[in-house]
Design an enzyme around this catalytic site. Structure first.
Site, mmCIF file in Angstrom:
data_model
loop_
_atom_site.group_PDB
_atom_site.id
_atom_site.type_symbol
_atom_site.label_atom_id
_atom_site.label_comp_id
_atom_site.label_asym_id
_atom_site.label_seq_id
_atom_site.Cartn_x
_atom_site.Cartn_y
_atom_site.Cartn_z
ATOM 1 N N ASN A 6 6.211 -41.483 25.468
ATOM 2 C CA ASN A 6 6.068 -42.925 25.274
ATOM 3 C C ASN A 6 5.691 -43.263 23.840
ATOM 4 O O ASN A 6 5.816 -44.421 23.428
ATOM 5 C CB ASN A 6 5.004 -43.480 26.224
ATOM 6 C CG ASN A 6 5.486 -43.483 27.665
ATOM 7 O OD1 ASN A 6 6.637 -43.781 27.944
ATOM 8 N ND2 ASN A 6 4.610 -43.115 28.584
ATOM 9 N N LYS A 121 6.651 -36.962 38.871
ATOM 10 C CA LYS A 121 6.761 -37.171 37.426
ATOM 11 C C LYS A 121 7.663 -38.368 37.130
ATOM 12 O O LYS A 121 8.872 -38.326 37.360
ATOM 13 C CB LYS A 121 7.338 -35.914 36.770
ATOM 14 C CG LYS A 121 7.527 -36.034 35.259
ATOM 15 C CD LYS A 121 6.212 -36.139 34.540
ATOM 16 C CE LYS A 121 6.412 -36.119 33.026
ATOM 17 N NZ LYS A 121 5.153 -36.335 32.306
ATOM 18 N N LYS A 205 4.046 -32.404 29.975
ATOM 19 C CA LYS A 205 3.904 -31.870 28.612
ATOM 20 C C LYS A 205 2.461 -31.511 28.287
ATOM 21 O O LYS A 205 2.220 -30.601 27.488
ATOM 22 C CB LYS A 205 4.478 -32.845 27.584
ATOM 23 C CG LYS A 205 3.751 -34.167 27.415
ATOM 24 C CD LYS A 205 2.771 -34.170 26.280
ATOM 25 C CE LYS A 205 2.120 -35.504 26.053
ATOM 26 N NZ LYS A 205 1.741 -36.321 27.182
#
Length: 314
Positions: A6, A121, A205
């Protein structure tokens, strides 16, 4: 340092190349500041918005262009965002000539991971509830409401077990390179009849960064986010930041529900995994504050240590 997908495509942005390049420069300045403070740096980035957008492009391109599997889209976006970030770092470094390399990275997962039965996710853009329901019917997606910002597609997110290219990453770090690795959490692969094959998933991540940090023997894990610090009683008149806290205190806040799943919970768990694996300190803060937090000169930012006696670990 783990940077969110993001951060490349911010809320209300379309995700065009020029937007992502401008955002990459902001993050590159933060990484360069850490490098100038004397640290060797390996960078992990997310790719949730980008891999979801790529999946939509795959749908739109059929039947003219064959659809690629989700893990292949992860590799494509890993290459794209790695390139963006390397170029941004070289621009920021200017005449100092930063040695930076992006390494397409595979990460082994367990095909029996329970995550494959319960996708969690979020990827891709936000949709209204009505649009998300229609897409779920048309495409067989699973969709959820995401942190009050809209509805998104969700896919399996298994735990990372092994960084396949770990030895290459360590060697590059030893030679003085800034390394961009495990982008998007890495390309998920599993063993099958003596070879590694891609699996339909996206790895978190932050968990990949915790594993990579422990694997390369990093002293500090930095999770870059869009707030100064982790907050207790968030959104209430009693809201207050956590500065330097112990791992045990963070576990208590997790148990008490202070760090929800749609917010800081996953990041804090990644930090605790890194510390449990022998890491010295974990930091959660904004990009521009990261160099100052690491050098101990910023009141903002959250530093998590194994014990409060270790507050000077970084």
């Amino acid at each position: 340092m783990a940077l969110g997908g993001n951060a490349f495509t911010r809320e209300h942005e379309s995700g065009g190349y020029d937007e992502m390049a401008a955002n990459a420069r902001v993050m590159a300045e933060a990484v360069d500041g850490v490098r100038q403070a004397g640290w060797r740096v390996v960078v992990v980035h997310g790719n949730g918005p980008q891999v979801g957008n790529s999946a939509i492009q795959q749908d739109a391109g059929e039947p003219v262009v064959p659809r690629q599997p989700l893990w292949a889209l992860g590799s494509m976006t890993e290459g794209l965002l790695g390139s963006l970030f390397c170029l941004a770092l070289r621009e920021v470094g200017g005449e100092r000539g930063l040695d930076v390399v992006s390494l397409v990275t595979h990460v082994r997962v367990d095909p029996a991971d329970p995550a494959f039965r319960l996708p969690t996710k979020p990827i891709g853009p936000f949709f209204s509830a009505q649009a998300a329901d229609e897409l779920a019917r048309q495409k067989g997606w699973q969709v959820v409401e995401d942190a009050g910002r809209g509805h998104r597609r969700v896919v399996p997110s298994p735990a990372p077990l092994e960084i396949v290219e770990a030895r290459a990453i360590i060697r590059l770090l030893e030679q003085g390179h800034i390394v961009v690795a495990a982008g998007g959490g890495g390309i998920p692969v599993a063993a099958n009849n003596g070879r590694l094959v891609g699996v339909e998933a996206v790895i978190d991540k932050d968990l990949a960064a915790a594993l990579l940090g422990a694997t390369v023997g990093a002293q500090v894990l930095v999770l870059v986010t869009d707030v100064d610090a982790v907050m207790l009683d968030f959104g209430t008149p009693r809201q207050r930041p956590l500065t330097t806290v112990s791992a045990d205190e963070m576990r208590m806040h997790l148990r008490d529900g202070q760090l929800p799943e749609g917010s800081m919970g996953p990041k804090v768990r990644a930090c605790l995994q890194f510390l449990d694996a022998g890491g010295g300190c974990a930091v959660i803060t904004r990009p521009r504050l990261a160099p100052r937090v690491l050098s101990g000169h910023a009141a903002a930012g959250t530093r998590i240590v194994s014990r409060l006696a270790d507050r000077g670990a970084a």
